[in-house]
Design a protein around this motif. Structure first.
Motif, PDB file in Angstrom:
ATOM      1  N   TYR A 148      40.518  38.667  27.571  1.00  0.00           N
ATOM      2  CA  TYR A 148      40.430  38.325  28.985  1.00  0.00           C
ATOM      3  C   TYR A 148      41.659  37.555  29.443  1.00  0.00           C
ATOM      4  O   TYR A 148      42.389  37.964  30.348  1.00  0.00           O
ATOM      5  N   TYR A 149      41.939  36.431  28.754  1.00  0.00           N
ATOM      6  CA  TYR A 149      42.977  35.531  29.234  1.00  0.00           C
ATOM      7  C   TYR A 149      44.377  36.112  29.049  1.00  0.00           C
ATOM      8  O   TYR A 149      45.171  36.129  29.979  1.00  0.00           O
ATOM      9  N   ARG A 186      50.955  23.804  33.901  1.00  0.00           N
ATOM     10  CA  ARG A 186      51.363  25.201  34.054  1.00  0.00           C
ATOM     11  C   ARG A 186      51.529  25.578  35.526  1.00  0.00           C
ATOM     12  O   ARG A 186      52.069  26.620  35.834  1.00  0.00           O
ATOM     13  N   ASP A 223      40.241  34.428  39.112  1.00  0.00           N
ATOM     14  CA  ASP A 223      38.955  35.081  39.318  1.00  0.00           C
ATOM     15  C   ASP A 223      37.955  34.154  39.995  1.00  0.00           C
ATOM     16  O   ASP A 223      37.042  34.597  40.676  1.00  0.00           O
ATOM     17  N   GLU A 239      42.386  29.752  36.345  1.00  0.00           N
ATOM     18  CA  GLU A 239      43.803  30.019  36.150  1.00  0.00           C
ATOM     19  C   GLU A 239      44.133  31.481  36.403  1.00  0.00           C
ATOM     20  O   GLU A 239      45.171  31.801  36.955  1.00  0.00           O
ATOM     21  N   ARG A 240      43.224  32.372  36.020  1.00  0.00           N
ATOM     22  CA  ARG A 240      43.487  33.802  36.238  1.00  0.00           C
ATOM     23  C   ARG A 240      43.166  34.246  37.655  1.00  0.00           C
ATOM     24  O   ARG A 240      43.321  35.409  37.992  1.00  0.00           O
ATOM     25  N   GLU A 267      30.618  27.106  29.371  1.00  0.00           N
ATOM     26  CA  GLU A 267      31.786  26.813  28.555  1.00  0.00           C
ATOM     27  C   GLU A 267      32.943  26.310  29.419  1.00  0.00           C
ATOM     28  O   GLU A 267      33.458  27.035  30.271  1.00  0.00           O
ATOM     29  N   ARG A 310      34.331  31.604  45.303  1.00  0.00           N
ATOM     30  CA  ARG A 310      33.599  31.676  44.044  1.00  0.00           C
ATOM     31  C   ARG A 310      33.792  30.361  43.286  1.00  0.00           C
ATOM     32  O   ARG A 310      34.895  30.007  42.913  1.00  0.00           O
ATOM     33  N   SER A 350      39.861  29.045  32.349  1.00  0.00           N
ATOM     34  CA  SER A 350      40.549  30.343  32.357  1.00  0.00           C
ATOM     35  C   SER A 350      40.255  31.118  33.631  1.00  0.00           C
ATOM     36  O   SER A 350      41.139  31.771  34.192  1.00  0.00           O
ATOM     37  N   LEU A 351      39.001  31.066  34.080  1.00  0.00           N
ATOM     38  CA  LEU A 351      38.611  31.817  35.278  1.00  0.00           C
ATOM     39  C   LEU A 351      39.440  31.378  36.478  1.00  0.00           C
ATOM     40  O   LEU A 351      39.869  32.193  37.291  1.00  0.00           O
ATOM     41  N   SER A 366      36.099  25.688  28.780  1.00  0.00           N
ATOM     42  CA  SER A 366      37.390  26.370  28.682  1.00  0.00           C
ATOM     43  C   SER A 366      37.352  27.700  29.428  1.00  0.00           C
ATOM     44  O   SER A 366      38.363  28.144  29.971  1.00  0.00           O
ATOM     45  N   THR A 367      36.184  28.330  29.460  1.00  0.00           N
ATOM     46  CA  THR A 367      36.068  29.575  30.219  1.00  0.00           C
ATOM     47  C   THR A 367      36.229  29.302  31.714  1.00  0.00           C
ATOM     48  O   THR A 367      36.896  30.063  32.421  1.00  0.00           O
TER      49      THR A 367
END
Lengths: 340, 541
Positions: free
Chosen positions: A160-161, B287, B269, B266-267, B257, B42, B263-264, B259-260
């Motif tokens: 995913y990442y 970053r 989503d 950062e990406r 989670e 979201r 990531s969500l 860390s998830t």
């Protein structure tokens, strides 16, 4: 056929005392655990002794233990598993809504695991000591040695990442899609019934990473068991006879050897299925999967008695059914086996 | 007649059913079209919403956050700019459903004028009758009732309907927290006709029904609610209590989670999360892929508590000694990466400069002084004790505990660290069984007398130090009804002084609230409930 149904029913009826035992045991165990749910749930700002006492009465915790147990058993007999304080809903509804999610994940993971483990195990057994055999051993060891949440997070990180191939690892379906009407509760089946291929693909995509994580976890026992029992079967007299009669190799392996070797694999599969359903917790947490495992963990952390008791009962029930199914499958694999 | 009536009723029902089915279908189709990503926010959270009714005992913090967005209250607070975001202004109240409110000269009567055009989601107008029923409910339910009582709002008799748009609240004494208490999450204004339809004799306030249903008129309405998983909100376009919010749809998803969640965002989503791990927040900030709005939690604090009713901590010298032996700076770095406002290291001696609380108290790490105090207390060789924290807070509490153990070891105090499951921690604190522990807490109403009333006296769980002090009790009672600002300030300063001298708890810091969001999200506001107000958020082009 009728006798199978009759015997199955008798087996299920015989399991009732076991379920009752599980029920009572969990009930007592939950109350032995430290932590007072009344305090936990009445912990709003400015809540004092009066609020805690009111909560205690509401939860029925002011009654004596035997009294609580009798009331609870009475409720269970009428199909009422109590109300979850964490979600505020009847436990039965919560479990019914979340069980399909867990089952779907477990079944797909098990299919993936079997589809990989059986060929690997058979190949390893056909060429014991070869490079392939060692590779299978390495893959299995890695799979079983890595905790599921580590492999899960690793898969998320890579697919995913970094690569962006997998959909975001949250839940069973893309949040921006509309779920099909719930018929079976299995999203893959429901989306096909509704003819909605977009949802089907999305659901399958969401399912892949958690299912692979779970499959990796059970790959080892399945492959090792297949290898061991295949080795035993391949060394048997009937295989030697079949070979000497000049039967084709694939037929010897797949029909004669595998059919004899499959029984212990079936047993392992049955045990694995029940274990996975319960052990899903971490995978469900990592992938925000709305299953029964993560639900029960939350309840346990909150000293929320009813959902935990309901979950244990459910798992015990599933274990009974799975055992029965495995025994029935035995009968198909080996007609000499009859369940009693 | 006998024949036609039932049949007529049946037909009417069928038509109604068909009509509602058609309406639902068009609503679904409409919703699907309106669901552009641009106007959809979201949100990912580690917590979960467990009820739509803030009156339910055991409601989660995310539950409060949802309540904030789907219901209106009579009044609310203004906000002021802070960095990239906003912070609520406790000193400045404004009307929400009330167009205006006036307080009588003696401070005993508050009159609220409702907005003339406000309606509930079902289109029915908001009337004084709804307000009365809602306030009656807030003071009558157990948990909310305890909160409302801190503002002298105790009984339905205090709420009087003057006319369809006017409602009056009467008080026994001019309580400074009466109006602020009407702005917290409990006294939401419900559609009383709708709610009453679902009330029963045993459940006169419709608590069962309101858990999963809404009778509201707030800026957002719940279009789907899956307890513990996901809530979808749609904007109520006829909302009148403020400017129409930017986002048409809000999706709040539980992603356990941390860390998830990172990531969500950062990406790209997900758009917003307020509960990431400090380490992730720092990495994300470095970053540069996201926007981090970091706001001090002005009404929260982390502290170390002593059980003042248990030896050796019943000795004030022992408490002072430990307070001087705490490695404040190291703990702040290890637990929070210094993200927050320190509450130690003040330089005042006699009285603080102001009566605000929490504020910095005059404690700093000084092992020699600690040793001296310990000897004076009669423990020249130290003692053994247990330091507890709850497992749920391990990320911050674990480093705190390790550093305390090390530092107190230097003055001879042998500390055993004990991790306690969250549910058990509450029980142990309530029963006053822990000798020495850390906790963090928030006070919804950051007013000095309220802080001292809730956290420094009484028999509830929140009196962490199990502290009893007559002077403090008198001061808080008086200050609560004090109408002269100078006299109030003087009393508050004295309260702070008592807290500093007697140290039932050592205040450590106020953690910052890190809201991590997509770079184009604007308008984040810090509220007393530490949840997101979706009404104020926008997406810049």
């Amino acid at each position: 056929m009728r006798s199978i149904a009759y015997r199955s029913a008798r087996r299920l009826a015989a399991a009732l005392p076991v379920l009752l035992g599980v029920l009572v045991f969990t009930f007592v165990l939950m109350r032995l655990l430290p932590g007072d749910p009344a305090v936990f749930f009445a912990s709003g700002p400015n809540s004092g002794e009066a609020e805690i006492q009111a909560m205690r009465e509401k939860l029925g915790l002011d009654r004596s233990l035997p009294e609580q147990l009798i009331l609870y058993l009475g409720d269970v007999a009428t199909g009422d598993l109590g109300t979850s304080m964490t979600t505020g809903r009847p436990v039965l509804d919560d479990l019914a809504e979340r069980l399909p999610a867990s089952l779907e994940l477990t079944v797909v993971a098990l299919i993936l695991a079997l589809a990989t483990a059986l060929p690997l195990g058979i190949l390893a057994a056909l060429m014991p000591g070869s490079v392939l055999d060692h590779m299978v051993r390495v893959v299995c060891t890695a799979g079983v040695a890595m905790p599921t949440f580590v492999s899960g997070l690793l898969l998320i990180f890579i697919f995913y990442y970094l690569l962006g191939w997998a959909p975001d690892p949250t839940g069973r379906i893309d949040v921006f899609l509309v779920a099909p009407p719930s018929v079976t509760g299995f999203l893959l089946i429901d989306s096909l019934l509704a003819g909605d291929m977009e949802v089907f693909r999305a659901a399958l995509g969401q399912l892949m990473l958690p299912a692979i994580t779970m499959a990796l976890f059970v790959l080892a026992p399945l492959a090792r068991m297949t290898r061991a029992s295949m080795l035993a079967a391949l060394g048997g007299d009937f295989v030697r006879t079949a070979r000497s009669l000049g039967l084709p190799g694939w037929k010897v392996v797949n029909v004669y050897a595998l059919r004899n070797a499959i029984l212990p694999v079936l047993t392992t599969t049955g045990i694995m299925f029940s274990t996975m359903l319960g052990a899903n917790v971490l995978v469900e947490k990592v992938f925000s999967w709305p299953g029964v495992g993560s639900y029960t963990l939350d309840a346990l952390l909150a000293s929320d008695y009813a959902p935990v008791q309901g979950f244990v009962l459910l798992m015990a029930g599933i274990f009974v059914v799975v055992n029965l199914v495995v025994d029935l499958a035995y009968g198909i694999a080996d007609p000499r086996v009859v369940i009693e | 007649m006998l024949h036609t009536r039932p049949r007529g009723r049946l037909r009417a029902r069928l038509i109604a059913a068909a009509a509602s089915a058609a309406l639902t279908l068009t609503a679904i189709a409409g919703a699907a079209q309106a669901q552009s990503r641009e106007e959809t926010l979201r949100v990912v959270t580690g917590g979960q919403v467990n009820t739509l009714d803030a009156g339910m005992q055991g409601i989660t913090r995310d539950g409060f956050g949802l309540n904030w967005n789907i219901y209106d209250r009579l009044v609310s607070w203004d906000r002021k700019k802070f960095g990239d975001g906003y912070i609520y202004d406790f000193d400045k109240m404004k009307g929400e459903l009330a167009e205006s409110f006036t307080i009588s000269d003696d401070g005993l009567t508050v009159t609220f004028k409702l907005r003339p055009d406000a309606t509930f989601h079902d289109g029915s107008p908001v009337t004084a009758e709804d307000v009365k029923w809602s306030l009656d409910r807030a003071v009558s339910l157990k948990g909310p009732g305890a909160q409302m009582a801190t503002g002298s709002l105790k009984s339905p008799d205090q709420f009087k309907i003057i006319d369809a748009r006017t409602i009056q609240v009467t008080l026994d004494k001019p309580d400074r927290l009466a109006v602020p208490n009407l702005a917290v999450v409990f006294p939401v204004i419900l559609n009383s006709k709708l709610a009453r339809q679902h009330a029963t004799a045993e459940d006169p306030w419709a608590t069962e029904w309101l858990k999963e249903n809404q009778a509201s008129g707030g800026a957002y309405k719940v279009s789907s609610f899956k307890a513990g998983q996901q809530v979808v909100l749609d904007r109520f376009d006829d909302w009148k209590s403020g400017p129409l919010p930017y986002f048409k749809r809000i999706i709040v998803q539980t992603v356990p989670e941390a860390s998830t969640r990172a990531s969500l965002i950062e990406r790209g989503d997900a758009d917003l999360s307020i509960d990431l791990q400090s380490s992730d927040v720092l990495a994300l900030k470095d970053r540069g892929a996201v926007k981090v709005v970091s706001i001090p939690q002005v009404n929260a604090f982390q502290m170390i508590a002593f059980n003042t009713r248990m030896a050796p901590f019943d000795n004030v010298k022992v408490r002072q000694a430990v307070a001087h032996a705490l490695p404040f700076d190291d703990m702040f770095t290890a637990a929070l990466y210094r993200r927050g406002a320190p509450l130690w290291g003040a330089s005042w001696k006699d009285l603080p400069d102001n009566g605000k609380f929490p504020q910095r108290l005059p404690y700093a790490t000084n092992l020699d002084k600690a040793k001296g105090l310990l000897a004076e207390a009669g423990f020249p060789n130290g003692f053994k004790t247990t330091f507890s924290f709850n497992v749920g807070s391990a990320a911050t509490s674990e480093p705190i505990a390790a550093l305390i153990k090390e530092s107190l070891g230097k003055i001879g105090i042998d500390v055993t660290v004990e991790k306690v499951p969250d549910a058990q921690m509450g029980t142990l604190i309530s029963e006053k069984k822990l000798p020495f522990f850390t906790e963090s807490a928030i006070a919804w109403l950051p007013s000095a007398d309220y802080f001292f009333r809730v956290f420094f006296q009484g028999e509830t769980r929140w009196n962490y130090g199990s502290f009893v002090n007559e002077e403090l009790a008198e001061l808080t009672t008086k200050a609560r009804y004090e109408r002269d600002p100078a006299a109030y300030e003087a009393a508050a300063k004295r309260m702070v002084k008592i807290a500093a001298d007697e140290v039932p708890v050592v205040m450590l810091w106020q953690p910052a609230l890190d809201a991590v969001m997509a770079r184009n999200i604007d308008g984040f506001t810090y509220w007393f409930h530490r949840q997101t107000d979706y009404r104020s958020l926008t997406r810049t082009k």
